[in-house]
Design a protein around this motif. Sequence first.
Motif, PDB file in Angstrom:
ATOM      1  N   SER A   1      -7.314  -4.472   2.256  1.00  0.00           N
ATOM      2  CA  SER A   1      -6.183  -5.178   1.647  1.00  0.00           C
ATOM      3  C   SER A   1      -6.555  -6.559   1.134  1.00  0.00           C
ATOM      4  N   SER A  20      -1.886   3.690  -1.664  1.00  0.00           N
ATOM      5  CA  SER A  20      -2.079   2.390  -1.013  1.00  0.00           C
ATOM      6  C   SER A  20      -3.555   2.088  -0.807  1.00  0.00           C
ATOM      7  N   HIS A  29      -5.923   2.667   5.062  1.00  0.00           N
ATOM      8  CA  HIS A  29      -5.394   2.286   6.371  1.00  0.00           C
ATOM      9  C   HIS A  29      -6.105   3.055   7.474  1.00  0.00           C
ATOM     10  N   ARG A  70      -8.300   7.854   8.802  1.00  0.00           N
ATOM     11  CA  ARG A  70      -8.122   6.834   7.768  1.00  0.00           C
ATOM     12  C   ARG A  70      -7.631   7.530   6.503  1.00  0.00           C
ATOM     13  N   PHE A  84       0.284  -4.890  10.043  1.00  0.00           N
ATOM     14  CA  PHE A  84       0.374  -3.542  10.597  1.00  0.00           C
ATOM     15  C   PHE A  84       1.773  -2.980  10.414  1.00  0.00           C
ATOM     16  N   ASP A 102       0.536   5.096   2.932  1.00  0.00           N
ATOM     17  CA  ASP A 102       1.445   4.212   3.654  1.00  0.00           C
ATOM     18  C   ASP A 102       2.848   4.794   3.537  1.00  0.00           C
ATOM     19  N   TYR A 149     -11.051  -6.878   4.559  1.00  0.00           N
ATOM     20  CA  TYR A 149     -10.147  -5.736   4.734  1.00  0.00           C
ATOM     21  C   TYR A 149      -9.974  -4.982   3.417  1.00  0.00           C
ATOM     22  N   TRP A 160      -0.349   1.781  11.979  1.00  0.00           N
ATOM     23  CA  TRP A 160      -1.496   1.712  11.076  1.00  0.00           C
ATOM     24  C   TRP A 160      -1.697   0.297  10.542  1.00  0.00           C
ATOM     25  N   PHE A 161      -2.924   0.024  10.110  1.00  0.00           N
ATOM     26  CA  PHE A 161      -3.319  -1.303   9.648  1.00  0.00           C
ATOM     27  C   PHE A 161      -4.459  -1.127   8.642  1.00  0.00           C
ATOM     28  N   PRO A 162      -4.723  -2.134   7.792  1.00  0.00           N
ATOM     29  CA  PRO A 162      -5.790  -1.988   6.802  1.00  0.00           C
ATOM     30  C   PRO A 162      -7.150  -1.798   7.474  1.00  0.00           C
ATOM     31  N   THR A 163      -8.021  -1.097   6.783  1.00  0.00           N
ATOM     32  CA  THR A 163      -9.351  -0.797   7.305  1.00  0.00           C
ATOM     33  C   THR A 163     -10.294  -1.970   7.051  1.00  0.00           C
TER      34      THR A 163
END
Length: 329
Positions: A286, A110, A113, A95, A294, A99, A284, A147-150
């Motif tokens: 985000s 960012s 992620h 993580r 993603f 980005d 999230y 990758w994608f937001p945590t």
Amino acid sequence: MRSLPRSGMIVLVSVAVFGAAACRSAGVETSPGAPAASSPGRPAMGSQSAPGAGPSTASSLAPASGQVRPTRTFGGPPPHAQYQEVAANCTVTHRLNDDPIVFPGLAGASHNHTFVGNPSTSAGSTNASLLGGRSSCQDPKDASGYWFPTLLQHGVPVETGMVTVYYKADVKDYRTVLPFPAGFRLLAGDMRTPDAAAFRGTWSCGGDLANDIAASCPDGSSLIVRYQAPSCWNGADLDPPDHRSHMVYPVQGVCPAGHPVPLPMLELKVPYKLPGGKTDGLAYSSGPSYSFHFDFMNGWDPERQRRVIEHCVNGGRQCNGVGVDKHKP
């Protein structure tokens, strides 16, 4: 903006041929060290050719990588195939507040992620730096970054299970789907989605699909989010300034005129483990649940990706993460 020079965007050729020879004959410069690929008629993965193989006409799109991308047409409808996909399992690697598509070179710029695929992916990553790297996905030749937001619960990262990355056909004629070109990047979804009703993904936890997280989940179940990316490419831009406008969704199974090139439809399936099925305090990095999105940075070995797409997607198969369909070899 990374794009194809307009003077070389569309090249007509009499025979759809991949590789450096085709590029030279079409007047397109090939990338140094790019592997020569076979003709579309060559059986992929050491098996039979794709159903209905043998396009009647072909035009070529030459993205910035210098690879010739034929747009194939066929004389009739494709044979029935229940599946046209690859399903690759990928473990979480790290993580970061990075980005490399939206904030290239800016470490920590960012929201946080969660990354799968290439373990080296960070703010400084490029398609070229990913190539030849390691992968947490099943196919070692897929060094792409995903990758994608945590997801957080009361501010603490939620444990993420095995992520599945699908490569599917989202057009009626699955034989026409082409591999992602070298240098390709994509941002699917939007953290600024206004509400759950506008969210294009789905949520589930042992019950029906919904566009938002349930009030609670059965104990022992996984909370799962799925999101499908658009799959019709404009044939020119590898990564436009907004990272989205080069791709749109098909219309009734056909790519529209402004985005005529069908690429694999990427779908992410992300499961989360929730102790006791409690969903309170989830958000999230985000924003709300519907801010999920993603990113994809192509790091595939080009020849390997071509073979997998031809065998599994064009071939109407349901392949695992290493390109094998045990029921349809």
